[in-house]
Design a protein around this motif. Structure first.
Motif, PDB file in Angstrom:
ATOM      1  N   PRO A  25      -6.265 -24.434 -15.798  1.00 14.42           N
ATOM      2  CA  PRO A  25      -6.151 -23.222 -15.417  1.00 14.42           C
ATOM      3  C   PRO A  25      -5.125 -22.210 -15.924  1.00 14.42           C
ATOM      4  CG  PRO A  25      -5.739 -24.399 -13.485  1.00 14.42           C
ATOM      5  CD  PRO A  25      -5.970 -25.374 -14.547  1.00 14.42           C
ATOM      6  N   ALA A  26      -5.370 -21.021 -16.226  1.00  9.03           N
ATOM      7  CA  ALA A  26      -4.509 -20.013 -16.651  1.00  9.03           C
ATOM      8  C   ALA A  26      -4.700 -18.627 -16.118  1.00  9.03           C
ATOM      9  CB  ALA A  26      -4.248 -20.105 -18.290  1.00  9.03           C
ATOM     10  N   VAL A  27      -3.598 -17.900 -15.938  1.00  9.30           N
ATOM     11  CA  VAL A  27      -4.053 -16.520 -15.515  1.00  9.30           C
ATOM     12  C   VAL A  27      -3.693 -15.745 -16.552  1.00  9.30           C
ATOM     13  CG1 VAL A  27      -1.717 -16.197 -14.738  1.00  9.30           C
ATOM     14  CG2 VAL A  27      -3.513 -14.717 -13.597  1.00  9.30           C
ATOM     15  N   VAL A  28      -4.515 -14.771 -16.576  1.00 10.24           N
ATOM     16  CA  VAL A  28      -4.357 -13.820 -17.862  1.00 10.24           C
ATOM     17  C   VAL A  28      -3.420 -12.585 -17.595  1.00 10.24           C
ATOM     18  CG1 VAL A  28      -5.836 -11.896 -19.075  1.00 10.24           C
ATOM     19  CG2 VAL A  28      -6.847 -14.008 -18.458  1.00 10.24           C
ATOM     20  N   CYS A  29      -2.731 -12.196 -18.179  1.00 14.30           N
ATOM     21  CA  CYS A  29      -1.544 -11.175 -17.881  1.00 14.30           C
ATOM     22  C   CYS A  29      -1.346 -10.318 -19.181  1.00 14.30           C
ATOM     23  CB  CYS A  29      -0.289 -11.975 -17.481  1.00 14.30           C
ATOM     24  SG  CYS A  29       0.411 -13.107 -18.724  1.00 14.30           S
ATOM     25  N   ALA A  30      -0.416  -9.441 -19.233  1.00 13.83           N
ATOM     26  CA  ALA A  30       0.185  -8.652 -20.285  1.00 13.83           C
ATOM     27  C   ALA A  30       0.994  -9.586 -21.453  1.00 13.83           C
ATOM     28  CB  ALA A  30       1.063  -7.698 -19.764  1.00 13.83           C
TER      29      ALA A  30
END
Length: 367
Positions: free
Chosen positions: A349-354
């Protein structure tokens, strides 16, 4: 057929004498690290480091038609530049809207400009520029300047260290704002630009003066740094790498570079404009932070609720202590979404960010 010998910068012998590990970087013999890449990275974030970037090419564009030519050639509008020494970042596009190269343009007078292009694309860039000049009957002279060297000094103490070794440069360069440059003499330019997310200078000077400046900076405590640290620094800072994050098949909007395209003047028909306006970017360009152990790398598959995407650049962030990446994903993926990255067959899992993770040594809050 034997491979062509690698090109070398004026500092190549010094790199080897200092024990740098050298690699083939786009046909250039370049230092990847002098010892610990991590220590070099942290030196730039906390103090001052320097990079040999003489493989990049300075190109002088001169003549009565220079301004008109550059307004046609690149996607950003050089007409924004009014004060001598001011600069802007842009992409040079093909008619299909793909990125031939990303570059910096400096304005000195309406008939005298400088363009700094990437090393790996320099030959094709010059050929393209000359082709456009001929096709548009532009009154310009395009002069590659391989007689010049380029040293980037980056970090919170970078400018102070430069002033310590070249105090006579301070009067002209101390007042500089970001993305502006001071002409010290005919062939020496001090620009407040960089590729690390830290303050500092990129210094262009005659090739035969590069070794002396490098030695003086080292004696002042500026740490020599290689391409490895430069890559982790630029990725943390949200800065694209040509050939990984964009190329001739990628529109600026698919690489997070819409801000480098100026559509304000409806009458400015720059190359690639029609393609960009007719075919909006079908993909989003986002940052990712891994939520578990592992390291994201280029070309890994990203699974999102809207469909698959791909990592374009990835690394372990020395500043944040987690893996970070840029990814091209389907439109509709937004900051805060959770996606998975295929790391050697495991969906992590990874989180989407700027795409900007670190600025001036500090973590940027995900948004």
């Amino acid at each position: 057929m034997s491979a062509a010998p690698l090109k070398t910068t004026p500092l190549a012998d010094m790199h080897r004498a200092a024990g740098a590990r050298m690699v083939d970087f786009g046909g250039w013999d370049m230092p990847v690290a002098y010892g610990s890449q991590i220590e070099e990275h942290h030196a730039v974030r906390t103090d001052a480091g320097m990079f040999d970037v003489s493989h990049m090419l300075n190109v002088d564009v001169t003549g009565d038609g220079a301004t008109r030519f550059l307004r046609k050639l690149i996607a950003n509008d050089v007409a924004k530049l009014a004060a001598p020494g001011r600069a802007l970042y842009s992409c040079m596009l093909n008619p299909q809207g793909g990125v031939i190269d990303d570059l910096i343009v400096y304005f000195f007078t309406p008939d005298r400009w400088r363009v700094v292009v990437n090393a790996g694309t320099a030959d094709k860039d010059i050929a393209w520029m000359k082709r456009v000049a001929q096709a548009t009957d532009a009154n310009v002279t395009i002069t590659p300047r391989r007689d010049l060297a380029m040293i980037a000094v980056q970090g919170p103490q970078a400018r102070a260290r430069v002033f310590a070794v070249r105090p006579d440069w301070a009067a002209a360069s101390e007042p500089l704002k970001p993305f502006s440059a001071a002409v010290i003499d005919a062939d020496t330019l001090v620009a407040r630009t960089g590729y690390t997310g830290e303050d500092g200078f990129e210094i262009v000077l005659p090739a035969d003066q590069a070794v002396t400046l490098w030695n003086d900076l080292a004696a002042e405590g500026v740490r020599p740094c290689g391409l490895g640290a430069r890559d982790t620094l630029r990725l943390e800072a949200g800065m694209n790498l040509y050939g990984q994050d964009m190329d001739e098949l990628v529109h600026p909007g698919e690489a997070g570079l819409t801000w480098t395209v100026s559509l304000k003047d409806a009458d400015r028909d720059f190359i690639g404009r029609q393609a960009i306006e007719q075919f909006p970017a079908p993909a989003a360009f986002v940052g990712l932070k891994l939520q578990s152990r592992g390291v994201m790398r280029a070309h890994m598959t990203v699974q999102t609720p809207q469909g698959p995407g791909e990592v374009t650049s990835g690394t372990m962030s020395p500043t944040l202590g987690v893996s970070i990446a840029f990814a091209r994903v389907p439109a509709g993926v937004k900051a805060g979404d959770t996606v998975t990255v295929d790391i050697r067959g495991t969906a992590v899992p990874a989180v989407v960010c700027a795409t900007t993770f670190v600025r001036h040594g500090k973590a940027v809050e995900a948004s």
